[in-house]
Scaffold this active site. Structure first.
Site, PDB file in Angstrom:
ATOM      1  N   ARG A   1     -15.613 -42.599  -0.974  1.00 32.74           N
ATOM      2  CA  ARG A   1     -15.638 -41.394  -1.786  1.00 32.74           C
ATOM      3  C   ARG A   1     -16.865 -40.516  -1.541  1.00 32.74           C
ATOM      4  NH1 ARG A   1     -12.708 -44.942  -3.824  1.00 32.74           N
ATOM      5  NH2 ARG A   1     -14.354 -46.253  -3.063  1.00 32.74           N
TER       6      ARG A   1
ATOM      7  N   ARG B   1     -27.214 -42.377   2.502  1.00 31.90           N
ATOM      8  CA  ARG B   1     -27.033 -43.632   1.746  1.00 31.90           C
ATOM      9  C   ARG B   1     -27.723 -44.731   2.536  1.00 31.90           C
ATOM     10  NH1 ARG B   1     -21.522 -45.937  -0.825  1.00 31.90           N
ATOM     11  NH2 ARG B   1     -22.151 -44.351  -2.323  1.00 31.90           N
TER      12      ARG B   1
ATOM     13  N   HIS C   1     -27.986 -43.353  -7.896  1.00 35.01           N
ATOM     14  CA  HIS C   1     -26.852 -42.678  -7.247  1.00 35.01           C
ATOM     15  C   HIS C   1     -26.634 -41.359  -8.004  1.00 35.01           C
ATOM     16  CE1 HIS C   1     -23.297 -42.018  -5.014  1.00 35.01           C
ATOM     17  NE2 HIS C   1     -22.635 -43.145  -5.227  1.00 35.01           N
TER      18      HIS C   1
HETATM   19  N1   CP Z   1     -18.529 -44.359  -6.022  1.00 40.92           N
HETATM   20  C1   CP Z   1     -18.937 -44.569  -4.767  1.00 40.92           C
HETATM   21  O1   CP Z   1     -20.124 -44.504  -4.458  1.00 40.92           O
HETATM   22  O2   CP Z   1     -17.928 -44.855  -3.894  1.00 40.92           O
HETATM   23  P1   CP Z   1     -18.125 -45.090  -2.346  1.00 40.92           P
HETATM   24  O3   CP Z   1     -18.944 -46.336  -2.174  1.00 40.92           O
HETATM   25  O4   CP Z   1     -16.731 -45.238  -1.783  1.00 40.92           O
HETATM   26  O5   CP Z   1     -18.840 -43.904  -1.771  1.00 40.92           O
END
Ligand code: CP
Length: 309
Positions: free
Chosen positions: A51, A101, A129
């Protein structure tokens, strides 16, 4: 360091949070406003993502910018031993914005110290986050009509779940009551409970996920047990399935209750919840696009309209 970077939700004020939410509302109505022509963003993902990476990349594309980057650091020169510092300095030569990230807590903050390009933290270890928090706040506002005076129940991995850490800090401005539901191994870390104490925020801790807790809740925020943060896989096996929400557990809940989850889910939400009008996690992920468009424009210093309902 670029002051438009977003590393922790505590980097921005209540007023900025509210402005970003109004801008997210604008982008929901106008997702293809092409104001990033000629701009390039890098998405540097040292940890897996679906996402966050795809919604950030969609956000840039829909605003008319370009994206470079990687989703698998093993294909980059970091696998040859290149340091994070050198990687960030190199990428800074090419782009206007870095979205990163990393598995290490503090990595995004460190990145801001070695570049003048704005950095958006897309998750650093178990720490923060902040872009997830903005889409969580947007989702809460859309479903509740307010951010004020809500009871938020956080369930699951409150130790390693960075989304609950960021969300807790952001809600300091809105008089929340928290219920923390977790086994003793995965309780909310002391520093976040101290944060609540220092800011006069009410919280209750439970190990049982009871009807009484669910039925007094406005936002039920389920989380995945973060397998990747465990050093002993047997410890993970012991706690991985302790809390699962199913549809029957929502029967006595408030009409306004909505179930949120940052996703991905594993076993925390049974599939029968998906059909409930109280399930909101897929729309929550969609809201990420609009919230991240607003965050990107803030990082690049681009003025955009604000919209209220
Ligand atoms: N919510 C979230 O960080 O999802 P992903 O790890 O898929 O980016």
């Amino acid at each position: 360091m670029n002051n438009n970077s977003l590393v922790s939700i505590s980097d921005i004020s209540k007023e900025e949070i509210l402005r970003l939410l109004r801008q997210a509302r604008y982008f929901e109505a106008n997702p293809n406003h092409r104001i990033l022509e000629g701009r390039v963003a890098a998405t540097l993902f040292f940890e897996p993502s679906t996402r966050t990476r795809l919604s950030f990349e969609t956000a840039v594309n829909r605003l008319g910018g370009r994206v470079i980057g990687f989703s698998d650091a093993s294909t980059t020169s970091s696998s040859k031993g290149e340091t994070l510092k050198d990687t960030i300095k190199m990428v800074s030569n090419y782009v206007d914005l870095i979205i990163m990230r990393h598995y290490l807590e503090g990595a995004a903050r460190y990145a801001t110290e070695v570049t003048d390009v704005p950095v958006i933290n897309a998750g650093d270890g178990a720490n923060q986050h902040p872009s997830q928090t903005m889409l969580d706040l947007y989702s809460i506002y859309k479903t509740q009509g307010t951010l004020e005076n809500l009871t938020i129940t956080m369930v699951g991995d409150l130790k390693y779940g960075r989304t609950v850490h960021s969300l807790l800090m952001a809600l300091q401005y809105f008089n929340p009551t928290f219920n923390f539901v977790a086994c003793k191994e995965l309780q909310m870390p002391v520093e976040y409970k101290q944060f609540c104490d220092e800011h006069g925020i009410r919280y209750n801790e439970y190990t049982d996920f009871t009807p009484e807790v669910i039925n007094s809740t406005d936002i039920l925020y389920m989380t995945r047990v973060q397998r990747e943060r465990f050093t002993d896989i047997m410890e993970y096996e012991k706690v991985k399935n302790l809390y699962t929400l199913n549809a029957s557990m929502l029967e006595g809940s408030r009409d306004n209750l909505r179930v949120l989850h940052p996703l991905p889910r594993v076993n925390e939400i049974a599939y029968d919840v998906d059909d409930s009008p109280k399930a909101y996690y897929f729309q929550q992920a969609q809201n990420g696009l609009y919230a991240r468009q607003a965050i990107i424009c803030r990082a690049l210093g681009i003025d955009i309209p604000e919209m209220v309902d």
